[in-house]
Design an enzyme around this catalytic site. Structure first.
Site, short mmCIF file in Angstrom:
data_model
loop_
_atom_site.label_atom_id
_atom_site.label_comp_id
_atom_site.label_asym_id
_atom_site.label_seq_id
_atom_site.Cartn_x
_atom_site.Cartn_y
_atom_site.Cartn_z
N THR A 39 16.25 23.87 14.79
CA THR A 39 17.56 24.03 14.13
C THR A 39 17.59 25.24 13.19
OG1 THR A 39 16.89 22.49 12.38
CG2 THR A 39 18.13 21.58 14.25
N TYR B 58 16.77 24.70 6.52
CA TYR B 58 15.45 24.95 5.94
C TYR B 58 14.96 26.32 6.40
CZ TYR B 58 13.72 23.60 10.60
OH TYR B 58 13.50 23.51 11.95
N HIS C 206 7.04 18.87 23.73
CA HIS C 206 7.91 19.02 22.56
C HIS C 206 7.19 19.87 21.52
CE1 HIS C 206 11.29 17.91 19.86
NE2 HIS C 206 10.38 18.17 18.93
N CYS C 207 7.58 21.12 21.42
CA CYS C 207 7.01 22.02 20.41
C CYS C 207 8.05 23.11 20.14
CB CYS C 207 5.69 22.59 20.88
SG CYS C 207 5.74 23.26 22.54
N HIS C 208 7.79 23.89 19.12
CA HIS C 208 8.76 24.90 18.70
C HIS C 208 8.07 26.23 18.43
CE1 HIS C 208 11.37 21.44 17.68
NE2 HIS C 208 10.37 20.96 16.95
N ASP D 235 4.89 18.47 18.81
CA ASP D 235 5.86 18.84 17.77
C ASP D 235 5.34 19.98 16.88
OD1 ASP D 235 8.39 18.77 16.58
OD2 ASP D 235 7.71 17.45 14.98
N HIS E 244 11.35 11.42 20.01
CA HIS E 244 10.55 10.61 19.09
C HIS E 244 10.95 9.13 19.07
CE1 HIS E 244 10.01 14.74 18.32
NE2 HIS E 244 10.72 14.88 17.24
C1 0GY Z 1 11.29 17.92 15.33
C2 0GY Z 1 11.77 17.30 14.10
C3 0GY Z 1 12.46 17.88 13.08
C4 0GY Z 1 13.07 19.16 13.09
C5 0GY Z 1 13.64 19.78 14.15
O1 0GY Z 1 14.80 21.46 15.17
C6 0GY Z 1 14.39 21.03 14.10
O2 0GY Z 1 14.58 21.59 13.03
O3 0GY Z 1 13.57 19.26 15.35
C7 0GY Z 1 12.61 17.09 11.84
O4 0GY Z 1 12.80 17.70 10.78
O5 0GY Z 1 12.55 15.84 11.91
O6 0GY Z 1 11.39 17.34 16.39
O7 0GY Z 1 10.79 19.03 15.29
#
Ligand code: 0GY
Length: 300
Positions: free
Chosen positions: A75, A47, A29-31, A255, A179
């Site tokens: 998101t 955001y 789980h990472c972005h 994350d 989570h």
């Molecule tokens: C996470 C948690 C958050 C955000 C997002 O995609 C996202 O913007 O997942 C959060 O703000 O709790 O898992 O990265």
């Protein structure tokens, strides 16, 4: 693009973990964020983050002793998956993805995402992150992606589980909960709220959980009182219970780059040192970090 005021930037120099992950470990789980100049953030985002590139992610992966990533569409990019797909393509097969898709996506676009390494779609129910999407639209999407062998990742707050239960349990795919369903860790691990979440997994063998994000859930914070590397102690009983009860249906992830944190930015090395406290044997660590994510994301 300028990040939101008070946006916390990921840790610039994480410490080296004392825990050595097993060979082939997956950060599930990472972005990636942007970079915004190349992959603009979505107009409907809630955001604006700092940029966090695929190269920074891959170098963190190597530094922490991991081999692979599962990159989850954030998101702030809405349903524009270009930054995600770009990262997957550059990873040489060492990253898989979870995309955000709309009901108007074509079969061809879905196949292209699959070809790039996407293996799931994420439904987000956290109100501060996304606008509401009707359940029938989400179900339609789930039915479209099921034949590809994809799964659905769900993100929600613990208090919303009763209302979402029927929807989750009617999904036709594997369902992966982000989570641990965001438990309130000030409540007992065997109290009714977390018991409900455990029951979701017990009664539905297609439901998995990520035992991730202690930094979002912890009340006590990262440091143990004795100063040793046993971080986020109040989250440990929750994650450990899931790892030991459902050893074949748990995933772990950093994350990174940790969107929307308000009080502290975690040291990613310390997050890795959370793992041996929640998966206390080599067998459990192998399942959590290698066998489970490999089966779900590289199984085909
Ligand atoms: C996470 C948690 C958050 C955000 C997002 O995609 C996202 O913007 O997942 C959060 O703000 O709790 O898992 O990265």
């Amino acid at each position: 693009m300028t990040p939101d005021p008070f946006w916390l930037v990921f840790h610039p120099h994480p410490s080296k973990p004392t825990f050595t992950p097993p060979a082939g470990a997956v950060d599930a789980h990472c972005h990636v964020f942007g970079p915004g100049a190349q992959f603009p953030y979505a107009p409907e985002r809630k955001y604006t983050p700092c940029d966090a590139s695929k190269y920074q992610l891959f170098s963190l992966r190597d530094f922490l002793g991991f081999s692979r990533n599962v990159i989850v569409q954030a998101t702030c990019h809405g349903s524009d998956n270009r930054a995600l797909v770009d990262a997957l393509k550059v990873s040489h097969g060492l990253a898989r993805g979870v995309a955000t898709v709309n009901r108007d996506i074509s079969d061809r676009e879905l196949r292209d995402l699959h070809e790039a390494g996407v293996r799931g779609t994420r439904f987000n129910f956290v109100r501060r992150l996304v606008d509401f999407t009707p359940r029938e639209v989400l179900m339609e999407i789930a039915q479209r992606i099921a034949p590809l062998g994809w799964h659905v990742v769900v993100y929600f707050e613990a208090a919303d589980l009763p209302e979402l239960w029927d929807f989750f349990t009617s999904l036709p795919t594997t369902v992966v909960v982000d989570h641990m369903g965001r438990p309130d860790v000030a409540k007992p691990v065997d109290g009714p709220e977390f018991e409900r979440f455990v029951r979701l997994l017990r009664e539905h063998p297609n439901v998995w959980s990520k035992v991730s994000c202690p930094e979002r859930l912890s009340v006590s914070g990262p440091r143990a009182l004795d100063g040793e590397r046993h971080p986020y102690r109040d989250v440990v009983p929750f994650a450990r219970r899931l790892v030991e009860t459902f050893p074949d249906r748990v995933l772990w992830g950093t994350d990174w780059p940790h969107p929307n944190l308000k009080d502290h930015m975690p040291d990613d090395g310390l997050l890795v040192d959370f793992i041996p406290d929640i998966a206390i044997t080599p067998e459990l660590q192998q399942k959590l970090l290698v066998d489970n994510p490999m089966r779900l994301y590289w199984g085909d």
